[in-house]
Design a protein around this motif. Structure first.
Motif, PDB file in Angstrom:
ATOM      1  N   ARG A 105      41.359  38.686  46.737  1.00  0.00           N
ATOM      2  CA  ARG A 105      41.396  39.516  45.527  1.00  0.00           C
ATOM      3  C   ARG A 105      42.739  40.236  45.394  1.00  0.00           C
ATOM      4  NH1 ARG A 105      39.383  44.453  45.657  1.00  0.00           N
ATOM      5  NH2 ARG A 105      38.016  43.946  47.419  1.00  0.00           N
ATOM      6  N   PHE A 106      43.252  40.748  46.519  1.00  0.00           N
ATOM      7  CA  PHE A 106      44.555  41.426  46.491  1.00  0.00           C
ATOM      8  C   PHE A 106      45.677  40.447  46.128  1.00  0.00           C
ATOM      9  CE2 PHE A 106      42.407  44.478  49.499  1.00  0.00           C
ATOM     10  CZ  PHE A 106      42.438  45.558  48.637  1.00  0.00           C
ATOM     11  N   VAL A 107      45.576  39.223  46.642  1.00  0.00           N
ATOM     12  CA  VAL A 107      46.585  38.205  46.334  1.00  0.00           C
ATOM     13  C   VAL A 107      46.642  37.949  44.831  1.00  0.00           C
ATOM     14  CG1 VAL A 107      47.194  35.766  46.594  1.00  0.00           C
ATOM     15  CG2 VAL A 107      46.485  37.083  48.597  1.00  0.00           C
ATOM     16  N   ALA A 108      45.482  37.766  44.227  1.00  0.00           N
ATOM     17  CA  ALA A 108      45.425  37.486  42.790  1.00  0.00           C
ATOM     18  C   ALA A 108      45.889  38.687  41.971  1.00  0.00           C
ATOM     19  CB  ALA A 108      43.999  37.092  42.400  1.00  0.00           C
ATOM     20  N   ASP A 109      45.409  39.873  42.328  1.00  0.00           N
ATOM     21  CA  ASP A 109      45.722  41.059  41.534  1.00  0.00           C
ATOM     22  C   ASP A 109      47.191  41.470  41.640  1.00  0.00           C
ATOM     23  OD1 ASP A 109      43.121  41.123  40.722  1.00  0.00           O
ATOM     24  OD2 ASP A 109      42.487  42.748  42.045  1.00  0.00           O
ATOM     25  N   ALA A 110      47.835  41.117  42.740  1.00  0.00           N
ATOM     26  CA  ALA A 110      49.264  41.425  42.881  1.00  0.00           C
ATOM     27  C   ALA A 110      50.086  40.728  41.803  1.00  0.00           C
ATOM     28  CB  ALA A 110      49.755  41.004  44.267  1.00  0.00           C
ATOM     29  N   GLU A 111      49.603  39.582  41.340  1.00  0.00           N
ATOM     30  CA  GLU A 111      50.329  38.861  40.290  1.00  0.00           C
ATOM     31  C   GLU A 111      50.309  39.619  38.969  1.00  0.00           C
ATOM     32  OE1 GLU A 111      52.213  35.975  40.668  1.00  0.00           O
ATOM     33  OE2 GLU A 111      51.880  36.707  42.711  1.00  0.00           O
ATOM     34  N   ALA A 112      49.227  40.299  38.701  1.00  0.00           N
ATOM     35  CA  ALA A 112      49.157  41.094  37.468  1.00  0.00           C
ATOM     36  C   ALA A 112      50.093  42.297  37.562  1.00  0.00           C
ATOM     37  CB  ALA A 112      47.725  41.543  37.220  1.00  0.00           C
ATOM     38  N   ILE A 113      50.086  42.970  38.711  1.00  0.00           N
ATOM     39  CA  ILE A 113      50.973  44.117  38.896  1.00  0.00           C
ATOM     40  C   ILE A 113      52.427  43.703  38.715  1.00  0.00           C
ATOM     41  CG2 ILE A 113      51.812  45.810  40.580  1.00  0.00           C
ATOM     42  CD1 ILE A 113      49.059  45.804  41.852  1.00  0.00           C
ATOM     43  N   TYR A 114      52.756  42.517  39.167  1.00  0.00           N
ATOM     44  CA  TYR A 114      54.132  42.022  39.083  1.00  0.00           C
ATOM     45  C   TYR A 114      54.612  41.920  37.637  1.00  0.00           C
ATOM     46  CZ  TYR A 114      58.146  38.960  40.022  1.00  0.00           C
ATOM     47  OH  TYR A 114      59.403  38.422  40.111  1.00  0.00           O
ATOM     48  N   SER A 115      53.674  41.701  36.716  1.00  0.00           N
ATOM     49  CA  SER A 115      54.070  41.447  35.325  1.00  0.00           C
ATOM     50  C   SER A 115      53.886  42.626  34.376  1.00  0.00           C
ATOM     51  CB  SER A 115      53.275  40.248  34.770  1.00  0.00           C
ATOM     52  OG  SER A 115      53.639  39.066  35.450  1.00  0.00           O
ATOM     53  N   TYR A 116      52.819  43.431  34.548  1.00  0.00           N
ATOM     54  CA  TYR A 116      52.613  44.453  33.514  1.00  0.00           C
ATOM     55  C   TYR A 116      53.457  45.707  33.746  1.00  0.00           C
ATOM     56  CZ  TYR A 116      48.791  46.631  36.399  1.00  0.00           C
ATOM     57  OH  TYR A 116      48.023  47.220  37.359  1.00  0.00           O
ATOM     58  N   GLU A 117      53.521  46.550  32.699  1.00  0.00           N
ATOM     59  CA  GLU A 117      54.402  47.730  32.666  1.00  0.00           C
ATOM     60  C   GLU A 117      55.859  47.324  32.851  1.00  0.00           C
ATOM     61  OE1 GLU A 117      54.273  50.928  32.112  1.00  0.00           O
ATOM     62  OE2 GLU A 117      52.168  51.485  32.127  1.00  0.00           O
ATOM     63  N   ASP A 172      38.611  33.957  31.533  1.00  0.00           N
ATOM     64  CA  ASP A 172      39.279  33.004  32.420  1.00  0.00           C
ATOM     65  C   ASP A 172      40.556  33.544  33.055  1.00  0.00           C
ATOM     66  OD1 ASP A 172      37.265  31.167  31.746  1.00  0.00           O
ATOM     67  OD2 ASP A 172      38.387  30.502  29.994  1.00  0.00           O
ATOM     68  N   LYS A 173      40.593  34.828  33.336  1.00  0.00           N
ATOM     69  CA  LYS A 173      41.745  35.386  34.042  1.00  0.00           C
ATOM     70  C   LYS A 173      41.632  35.100  35.540  1.00  0.00           C
ATOM     71  CE  LYS A 173      40.924  39.557  32.907  1.00  0.00           C
ATOM     72  NZ  LYS A 173      41.075  41.020  33.030  1.00  0.00           N
ATOM     73  N   MET A 174      42.777  34.958  36.204  1.00  0.00           N
ATOM     74  CA  MET A 174      42.770  34.781  37.663  1.00  0.00           C
ATOM     75  C   MET A 174      43.036  36.100  38.384  1.00  0.00           C
ATOM     76  SD  MET A 174      46.489  33.265  38.814  1.00  0.00           S
ATOM     77  CE  MET A 174      46.460  34.204  40.332  1.00  0.00           C
ATOM     78  N   ALA A 175      43.324  37.160  37.642  1.00  0.00           N
ATOM     79  CA  ALA A 175      43.640  38.454  38.253  1.00  0.00           C
ATOM     80  C   ALA A 175      42.978  39.574  37.466  1.00  0.00           C
ATOM     81  CB  ALA A 175      45.148  38.672  38.306  1.00  0.00           C
ATOM     82  N   LEU A 176      42.776  40.711  38.128  1.00  0.00           N
ATOM     83  CA  LEU A 176      42.173  41.887  37.487  1.00  0.00           C
ATOM     84  C   LEU A 176      40.928  41.493  36.694  1.00  0.00           C
ATOM     85  CD1 LEU A 176      45.316  43.846  36.189  1.00  0.00           C
ATOM     86  CD2 LEU A 176      44.137  44.051  38.390  1.00  0.00           C
TER      87      LEU A 176
END
Length: 454
Positions: free
Chosen positions: A420-432, A270-274
């Motif tokens: 897809r880019f919109v959703a995945d940008a949220e993951a990049i914002y948080s990890y690392e 149930d992830k919204m990103a990646l």
């Protein structure tokens, strides 16, 4: 590009031209000189020319510029070999990944069928020396990350976890025996790696609050605890697990093999990103690992931080790739989408959005290019990587938001890629490292004061 390649492309340009047409052309231009001129063009110029010749335009419509997110031509700073590798990765992503990525993203499935093809690119472990690795620059590692993320951030994450975090942990912290056992097979993608650091209750504060523990019982190390958000972990052959030694309170690293008793990986749903990334919740219950599988040169969190420092720059490049993919998708859409009898790209408000997107993208590109130059010169500091992560992940959010806006309602449909880019940008914002934590790293460097809570 080689002379042979230029000649081949030149011949392709002339395919379909009949003898009468050639005769007419010859009366107007010197074909010998024209062939010489064509042969002198670089790969990018040839591709632009071929695209222009193949494109059928409406009568009276002026030639439109190609869709290219590299507005400042940073590709011209690359060597011929570097540019060739960049285009090789780009073509692979366009031909092999783009056709299947939306379907797999929608179903939250990983496309295992591309792994063997991926291996043939020989781009795994790019900056490492020996063990079958290419031993190229960190700049090339970043460019590769950008090219992969330009089509799909999930595949870029899979690659970064395996090649950067997992292989990097073994390369920096493993013994020679451990490197010999794992790195050659991981370089060929015969064995897949994962990296287990983040925990359910501890994210950014893992340096001082790691809850996963390890204890040596005289024969084996016994590990207990949980790890969360661990990419590739549901199918990886080896997972790098970081745990705090109960006796010394120091962080140690371990090579936990697939099927190890006491190790359990559950896919996170149930992830919204990646969504293509197979993240797992890992539970370690009296998981026994022999001393031979302890990373011999990982004796404190400072050693863990070396791995993170090396890979954080790659995440900034990944953000650039995500932004570039969104920008190019939006630009392509605006040239084709017509409203009131004209392409929407011809309207002022749309052009304003596109220029704002390109401004952010170009600033990000130049920043990460310099960041990788610092890394190649071995003068990269934590704060350098953190500043790039902060800026690029923030600006990417803005770029993808504007991309979604210019697409209107179609911006939420997978078929146009931007959603897809919109959703995945949220993951990049948080990890690392979150924006806040990376900001404090930079803040400490420029003020001399640490604002971290002790």
């Amino acid at each position: 590009m080689s002379l042979f390649g230029k000649v081949k492309n030149t011949i392709n340009l002339l395919k379909g031209v009949d003898l009468d047409q050639l005769a007419k052309i010859q009366k107007q231009i010197d074909l010998t000189e024209a062939m010489k001129a064509l042969g002198s063009l670089d790969e990018r110029q040839l591709q632009g020319l071929m695209k222009m010749l193949k494109t059928k335009r409406k009568k009276g419509q002026s030639d439109l510029p190609p869709i290219d997110g590299d507005f400042y031509n940073l590709d011209l700073k690359l060597t011929e070999e570097q540019r060739e590798l960049q285009l090789k990765v780009r073509n692979f992503m366009e031909d092999e990944v783009r056709p299947l990525v939306n379907d797999h993203w929608n179903r939250a499935k990983f496309p295992f069928e591309i792994v063997e093809k991926f291996a043939k690119l020989n781009i795994t472990g790019v900056p490492y020396e020996g063990y079958g690795c290419p031993n190229l620059s960190f700049l090339m590692e970043g460019i590769i990350a950008q090219e992969i993320a330009r089509v799909d951030v999930s595949i870029s994450t899979f690659f970064g976890v395996h090649s950067g975090l997992a292989m990097g942990s073994i390369y920096l912290c493993g013994s020679e025996e451990q490197k010999q056992e794992w790195l050659p097979k991981m370089q060929k993608l015969e064995k897949i790696g994962a990296f287990g650091l983040t925990e359910p209750n501890v994210g950014s504060g893992v340096a001082g609050g790691m809850e996963t523990t390890c204890k040596f019982d005289g024969e084996n190390w016994v590990i207990n605890g949980q790890k969360k958000w661990i990419g590739n972990a549901t199918f990886a052959d080896v997972i790098i697990i970081w745990a705090r030694d109960e006796d010394t309170n120091q962080v140690k690293g371990f090579l936990v093999r697939k099927g190890n008793p006491g190790f359990k990986a559950e896919k996170m749903e149930d992830k919204m990103a990646l969504r293509i990334v197979q993240n797992a919740l890992i539970t370690l219950t009296d998981c026994k690992v022999p001393e031979s599988d302890r990373l011999q040169n990982a004796n404190s969190f400072k050693d863990t931080a070396k791995v993170l420092r090396m890979t954080r720059a790659g995440v900034a490049w990944q953000a650039v790739g995500c932004a570039r993919g969104a920008y190019e998708s939006a630009l392509k859409y605006t040239k084709k989408r017509e409203q009131f009898g004209r392409p929407i790209a011809s309207y002022q408000l749309i052009q304003n959005h596109l220029v704002e997107m390109l401004s952010n993208l170009t600033a990000m590109q130049t920043m990460v290019f310099r960041l990788s130059e610092l890394q190649d010169q071995d003068i990269l500091k934590d704060e350098h990587a953190s500043l790039a992560k902060v800026f690029c992940s923030m600006r990417t959010r803005d770029v993808v938001s504007r991309a979604r806006e210019v697409l209107g309602g179609n911006g939420i449909l997978l078929e146009y890629d931007v959603a897809r880019f919109v959703a995945d940008a949220e993951a990049i914002y948080s990890y690392e490292g979150t924006k806040e934590i990376n900001s404090l790293i930079v803040g400490r460097a420029i003020t001399g004061y640490s604002a971290f809570v002790n």
